[in-house]
Scaffold this motif. Structure first.
Motif, mmCIF file in Angstrom:
data_model
loop_
_atom_site.group_PDB
_atom_site.id
_atom_site.type_symbol
_atom_site.label_atom_id
_atom_site.label_comp_id
_atom_site.label_asym_id
_atom_site.label_seq_id
_atom_site.Cartn_x
_atom_site.Cartn_y
_atom_site.Cartn_z
ATOM 1 N N SER A 71 3.803 -3.668 2.728
ATOM 2 C CA SER A 71 4.469 -3.290 3.982
ATOM 3 C C SER A 71 5.271 -1.999 3.844
ATOM 4 N N ALA A 72 5.613 -1.589 2.609
ATOM 5 C CA ALA A 72 6.394 -0.367 2.392
ATOM 6 C C ALA A 72 5.513 0.850 2.126
ATOM 7 N N VAL A 73 4.228 0.636 1.867
ATOM 8 C CA VAL A 73 3.336 1.741 1.495
ATOM 9 C C VAL A 73 3.230 2.770 2.620
ATOM 10 N N GLY A 74 3.112 2.340 3.857
ATOM 11 C CA GLY A 74 2.992 3.278 4.976
ATOM 12 C C GLY A 74 4.191 4.203 5.078
ATOM 13 N N ASP A 75 5.400 3.654 4.907
ATOM 14 C CA ASP A 75 6.606 4.486 4.946
ATOM 15 C C ASP A 75 6.637 5.470 3.782
ATOM 16 N N TRP A 76 6.210 5.004 2.610
ATOM 17 C CA TRP A 76 6.167 5.879 1.437
ATOM 18 C C TRP A 76 5.186 7.034 1.665
ATOM 19 N N LEU A 77 4.040 6.737 2.252
ATOM 20 C CA LEU A 77 3.061 7.792 2.529
ATOM 21 C C LEU A 77 3.632 8.832 3.489
ATOM 22 N N LEU A 78 4.435 8.387 4.454
ATOM 23 C CA LEU A 78 5.083 9.345 5.371
ATOM 24 C C LEU A 78 6.108 10.201 4.646
#
Length: 167
Positions: A71-78
């Motif tokens: 669930s945190a991967v998308g924020d990290w990619l941003l």
């Protein structure tokens, strides 16, 4: 994404990871146009993660196991995309300053090449050139930064030659 293999994905909005620094350093030298494409892909990936088929077709790199919750991967990619965008807009500094860059060169370059550079700097300084000529020579040789304050080009070339000769 391959830059993160075996490396911590510890990027924050304020600080880039060593992996991202390494990616930017390499990519700016080899294919700077790819940074904008990587930014676009990261933003698209974070909004709409691709399935195995699209990854298998090579449209996207697989995200390595970073140890963070899915669930945190998308924020990290941003966060990564934002760093890439800043790099495009502002450039990228490989080293915190001129002294660090020269020290890295001295530590990682064959001593014979370092000695050759010292000789070439002395040859350049022996020519009847003024500061404008030194600035032009620096640009022609691919130097993309100005000398550190308070040095002129000539004084900086002398300082670098002296420092490298001392070892």
């Amino acid at each position: 994404m391959r830059a993160y293999l075996g490396q911590p994905a510890d990027d924050t909005s304020e600080q880039r990871s060593r992996a991202l620094d390494a990616y930017l350093r390499h990519t700016w030298h080899t294919r700077p146009w790819a940074i904008a494409e990587a930014e676009r892909q990261l933003r698209e990936y974070s909004r709409n993660p691709p399935g195995r088929l699209r990854i298998g077709l090579g449209e996207f790199y697989a995200v390595p196991d970073t140890g963070m919750p899915q669930s945190a991967v998308g924020d990290w990619l941003l966060v990564l995309a934002d760093h890439l965008k800043r790099s495009i807009e502002e450039g990228v500094d490989e080293f915190p300053g001129h002294e660090a860059a020269v020290a890295d060169y001295a530590a990682t370059t064959d001593p014979q090449l370092t000695a050759r550079l010292v000789g070439e700097l002395h040859e350049l300084l022996a020519l009847p050139l003024d500061e404008a000529d030194y600035a032009l020579a620096a640009a022609e040789l691919g130097m993309e930064v100005a000398p550190p304050e308070p040095f002129s080009y000539g004084a900086w070339f002398q300082s670098v030659a002296t420092g490298l000769a001392r070892g």
